[in-house]
Design a protein around this motif. Structure first.
Motif, mmCIF file in Angstrom:
data_model
loop_
_atom_site.group_PDB
_atom_site.id
_atom_site.type_symbol
_atom_site.label_atom_id
_atom_site.label_comp_id
_atom_site.label_asym_id
_atom_site.label_seq_id
_atom_site.Cartn_x
_atom_site.Cartn_y
_atom_site.Cartn_z
ATOM 1 N N ALA A 1 0.834 -1.209 0.000
ATOM 2 C CA ALA A 1 0.000 0.000 0.000
ATOM 3 C C ALA A 1 0.864 1.253 0.000
ATOM 4 O O ALA A 1 0.555 2.240 -0.682
ATOM 5 N N GLY A 2 1.961 1.218 0.743
ATOM 6 C CA GLY A 2 2.864 2.371 0.782
ATOM 7 C C GLY A 2 3.527 2.637 -0.563
ATOM 8 O O GLY A 2 3.598 3.786 -1.020
ATOM 9 N N TRP A 3 3.991 1.566 -1.211
ATOM 10 C CA TRP A 3 4.641 1.731 -2.517
ATOM 11 C C TRP A 3 3.643 2.199 -3.573
ATOM 12 O O TRP A 3 3.984 3.005 -4.449
ATOM 13 N N LEU A 4 2.413 1.712 -3.490
ATOM 14 C CA LEU A 4 1.402 2.115 -4.463
ATOM 15 C C LEU A 4 1.108 3.611 -4.346
ATOM 16 O O LEU A 4 1.041 4.324 -5.355
ATOM 17 N N SER A 5 0.960 4.096 -3.127
ATOM 18 C CA SER A 5 0.716 5.532 -2.930
ATOM 19 C C SER A 5 1.899 6.363 -3.408
ATOM 20 O O SER A 5 1.724 7.421 -4.032
ATOM 21 N N LYS A 6 3.100 5.863 -3.163
ATOM 22 C CA LYS A 6 4.290 6.604 -3.591
ATOM 23 C C LYS A 6 4.386 6.637 -5.113
ATOM 24 O O LYS A 6 4.768 7.654 -5.711
ATOM 25 N N ALA A 7 4.044 5.538 -5.761
ATOM 26 C CA ALA A 7 4.062 5.499 -7.227
ATOM 27 C C ALA A 7 3.047 6.482 -7.802
ATOM 28 O O ALA A 7 3.350 7.237 -8.738
ATOM 29 N N ILE A 8 1.837 6.507 -7.248
ATOM 30 C CA ILE A 8 0.810 7.422 -7.740
ATOM 31 C C ILE A 8 1.265 8.867 -7.583
ATOM 32 O O ILE A 8 1.146 9.686 -8.508
ATOM 33 N N ASP A 9 1.798 9.201 -6.419
ATOM 34 C CA ASP A 9 2.250 10.579 -6.171
ATOM 35 C C ASP A 9 3.367 10.982 -7.125
ATOM 36 O O ASP A 9 3.407 12.115 -7.613
ATOM 37 N N THR A 10 4.272 10.061 -7.403
ATOM 38 C CA THR A 10 5.400 10.366 -8.292
ATOM 39 C C THR A 10 4.931 10.572 -9.723
ATOM 40 O O THR A 10 5.358 11.511 -10.412
ATOM 41 N N PRO B 1 -10.271 0.658 -1.680
ATOM 42 C CA PRO B 1 -11.111 0.919 -2.864
ATOM 43 C C PRO B 1 -10.390 1.840 -3.853
ATOM 44 O O PRO B 1 -9.418 2.510 -3.483
ATOM 45 N N PRO B 2 -10.879 1.914 -5.091
ATOM 46 C CA PRO B 2 -10.239 2.768 -6.086
ATOM 47 C C PRO B 2 -10.199 4.229 -5.646
ATOM 48 O O PRO B 2 -11.091 4.702 -4.947
ATOM 49 N N ASP B 3 -9.144 4.926 -6.063
ATOM 50 C CA ASP B 3 -8.957 6.329 -5.706
ATOM 51 C C ASP B 3 -9.952 7.182 -6.504
ATOM 52 O O ASP B 3 -9.927 7.184 -7.739
ATOM 53 N N PRO B 4 -10.842 7.942 -5.846
ATOM 54 C CA PRO B 4 -11.843 8.734 -6.580
ATOM 55 C C PRO B 4 -11.250 9.843 -7.431
ATOM 56 O O PRO B 4 -11.927 10.359 -8.331
ATOM 57 N N ARG B 5 -9.996 10.207 -7.177
ATOM 58 C CA ARG B 5 -9.372 11.272 -7.977
ATOM 59 C C ARG B 5 -9.237 10.880 -9.445
ATOM 60 O O ARG B 5 -9.036 11.737 -10.307
ATOM 61 N N ARG B 6 -9.362 9.585 -9.736
ATOM 62 C CA ARG B 6 -9.186 9.147 -11.122
ATOM 63 C C ARG B 6 -10.253 9.733 -12.039
ATOM 64 O O ARG B 6 -10.007 9.964 -13.224
ATOM 65 N N PRO C 1 2.910 9.913 -17.735
ATOM 66 C CA PRO C 1 2.777 9.759 -16.279
ATOM 67 C C PRO C 1 1.329 9.876 -15.818
ATOM 68 O O PRO C 1 0.936 9.280 -14.813
ATOM 69 N N GLY C 2 0.514 10.630 -16.578
ATOM 70 C CA GLY C 2 -0.883 10.783 -16.211
ATOM 71 C C GLY C 2 -1.654 9.478 -16.300
ATOM 72 O O GLY C 2 -2.407 9.112 -15.386
ATOM 73 N N ILE C 3 -1.475 8.738 -17.387
ATOM 74 C CA ILE C 3 -2.208 7.480 -17.539
ATOM 75 C C ILE C 3 -1.742 6.455 -16.516
ATOM 76 O O ILE C 3 -2.535 5.658 -16.003
ATOM 77 N N ASN C 4 -0.464 6.493 -16.165
ATOM 78 C CA ASN C 4 0.017 5.569 -15.132
ATOM 79 C C ASN C 4 -0.589 5.891 -13.770
ATOM 80 O O ASN C 4 -0.940 4.983 -13.006
ATOM 81 N N ALA C 5 -0.716 7.191 -13.473
ATOM 82 C CA ALA C 5 -1.344 7.576 -12.212
ATOM 83 C C ALA C 5 -2.794 7.114 -12.165
ATOM 84 O O ALA C 5 -3.256 6.544 -11.162
ATOM 85 N N VAL C 6 -3.527 7.324 -13.260
ATOM 86 C CA VAL C 6 -4.935 6.921 -13.327
ATOM 87 C C VAL C 6 -5.069 5.407 -13.171
ATOM 88 O O VAL C 6 -5.935 4.913 -12.433
ATOM 89 N N THR C 7 -4.225 4.667 -13.869
ATOM 90 C CA THR C 7 -4.294 3.198 -13.797
ATOM 91 C C THR C 7 -4.046 2.703 -12.386
ATOM 92 O O THR C 7 -4.759 1.824 -11.878
#
Length: 446
Positions: free
Chosen positions: A310-319, A346-351, A333-339
């Protein structure tokens, strides 16, 4: 043998003060190179900007020893102006200037004669035939005037008693051989790349010591190894490069990419993080660092270390987000963040906020120029995320036709597999997406 004409200009697509993004590669291929050839000269373009801003020895040789030079002053690029100053200091004539006519020439060069050309809305030259003819005539005039008292260099025009340095004929001949050698070297690498990794390594050995090669040839070899997924060869080549080239952004970014592929995650992270600290966030560097964190998330998830995952996933999204915010025009980088937001539980609502922005970014890129694999792959992932079967199938076909390097299709197939797995856990399967994933996997294997 035709006289050599060295071209001083920026590379790729770059914004200029007027707000237009100029496609300098199109200016070269559509306007400058054909005009040089029509004038009976051989065009030589500067190596792409891969040496960290340091002008290397072959560049100095070309500036001084080429019979002719064409300088595009559009955008007042600092490297081009520095190179033009060197040229004017040693060559009294045979240097022709041009610029996009919508620009104002900087004060110091405003009195110099320069050919204006027009740009279309997409940043490519318009009225190409007329501009080619005008540039051809200027080069022919410069050729006819060689040896006369007339000069185009302000140094020779304004400084009394200043004379050109004597350039030995032997040195000129050696330079010409090297210029043609670089072209031949790249052709040999292209042929070897098609034959596979072993052939490429053999061709590289035949080129000689890396320290003695032109930067453009070294980078060509570096990226050729990448095309064949020869990650260890990339790392070994980077260690042999001259320091200025090894410190360049391109080499450091791609070295980080190779280290991550070798699962040397700590080294890759440190290298890419240092680059961001030095130069600030960028879509490319952050995209590569985001991939490091994404791979660490995947490893932790497979090891059932859910807290760490969970920590690595959040860090990847932020990066990835930081990279997209650094340049909204680059959808990667945008499509990777969305994916990755889709993969959270649950899925991040920011997507939902990000999806239309990423979609707009890639569609604007498609409208402005020739799309590459990643443009089509981005549209494919967007369509899968939006459950749009028709758009996904169309984008998949375009992506498969545009694959250049096998790892590209592998990366997209992996992303689709991750989306599929996350949705299966939520009982939200999209059956047709699995077929596209299979086709990409086959392509990466082939």
């Amino acid at each position: 043998m035709l006289p050599l004409c060295f071209v001083l200009m920026p590379f790729g697509k770059k914004p200029i003060p007027s707000g237009v993004t100029v496609d300098f590669d199109a200016v070269y291929h559509d306007l400058i190179a054909p005009a040089i050839e029509a004038a009976g000269l051989e065009a030589l373009r500067a190596d792409q900007e891969v040496s960290g801003g340091v002008i290397h020895k072959p560049m100095y040789e070309r500036l001084i020893l080429c019979d002719f030079a064409v300088a595009d002053l559009t955008g007042a690029n600092a490297n081009v102006f520095y190179e033009l100053g060197l040229r004017h200091g040693v060559r009294p004539s045979t240097t022709v200037l041009l610029y996009a006519g919508s620009e104002r020439m900087p004060f110091d060069v405003a009195p110099l004669r320069a050919l204006p050309y027009k740009l279309a809305a997409d940043g490519k030259p318009s009225d190409v035939e007329g501009a080619r003819q005008a540039l051809r005539k200027l080069l022919e005039t410069a050729n006819a005037a060689r040896g006369d008292e007339n000069t185009d260099s302000p140094v020779f025009q304004l400084v009394d008693g200043y004379t050109a340095p004597d350039i030995a004929r032997l040195k000129t001949d050696v330079f010409r051989d090297r210029a043609h050698y670089a072209v031949e070297a790249r052709k040999r690498l292209a042929d070897a790349r098609r034959a596979g990794t072993d052939a490429l390594k053999k061709a590289a050995g035949e080129l000689g010591e890396v320290q003695n090669l032109e930067s453009g040839v070294v980078v060509d070899l570096f990226l050729s190894y990448r095309a064949l997924s020869a990650w260890q060869a990339m790392v070994e080549l980077a260690a042999q490069m001259p320091a200025p080239l090894a410190r360049s952004v391109l080499v450091r970014e791609q070295l980080g990419f190779a280290l991550n592929r070798l699962k040397r995650r700590d080294e890759a992270e440190q290298l890419l993080a240092e680059l961001i600290k030095e130069r600030g966030p960028s879509s490319e560097t952050n995209g590569l660092l985001g991939r490091v964190y994404k791979d660490r998330w995947d490893e932790a998830r497979n090891a059932n270390d859910l807290l760490k995952a969970a920590g690595w996933l959040s860090k990847a999204i932020d990066t990835y987000l930081q990279g997209f915010e650094a340049d909204w025009r680059d959808a990667y980088p945008g499509i990777n963040a969305v994916t990755l937001m889709e993969l959270k539980n649950p899925p991040d609502p920011r997507r939902f906020e990000l999806l239309p922005v990423v979609s707009y970014a890639v569609k604007r890129r498609l409208a402005k120029g020739t799309p590459d694999y990643w443009d089509h792959a981005t549209l494919l992932e967007l369509a899968v995320l939006q459950k749009d079967e028709g758009a996904a199938i169309e984008a998949a076909g375009n992506a498969l036709a545009a694959v250049r390097e096998t790892w590209e299709a592998e990366t997209t197939a992996r992303n689709l597999a991750l989306i599929r797995a996350a949705r299966e856990l939520r009982d939200d399967e999209v059956a047709w997406a699995a077929m596209i994933e299979d086709e990409l996997t086959k392509r990466s294997a082939g």
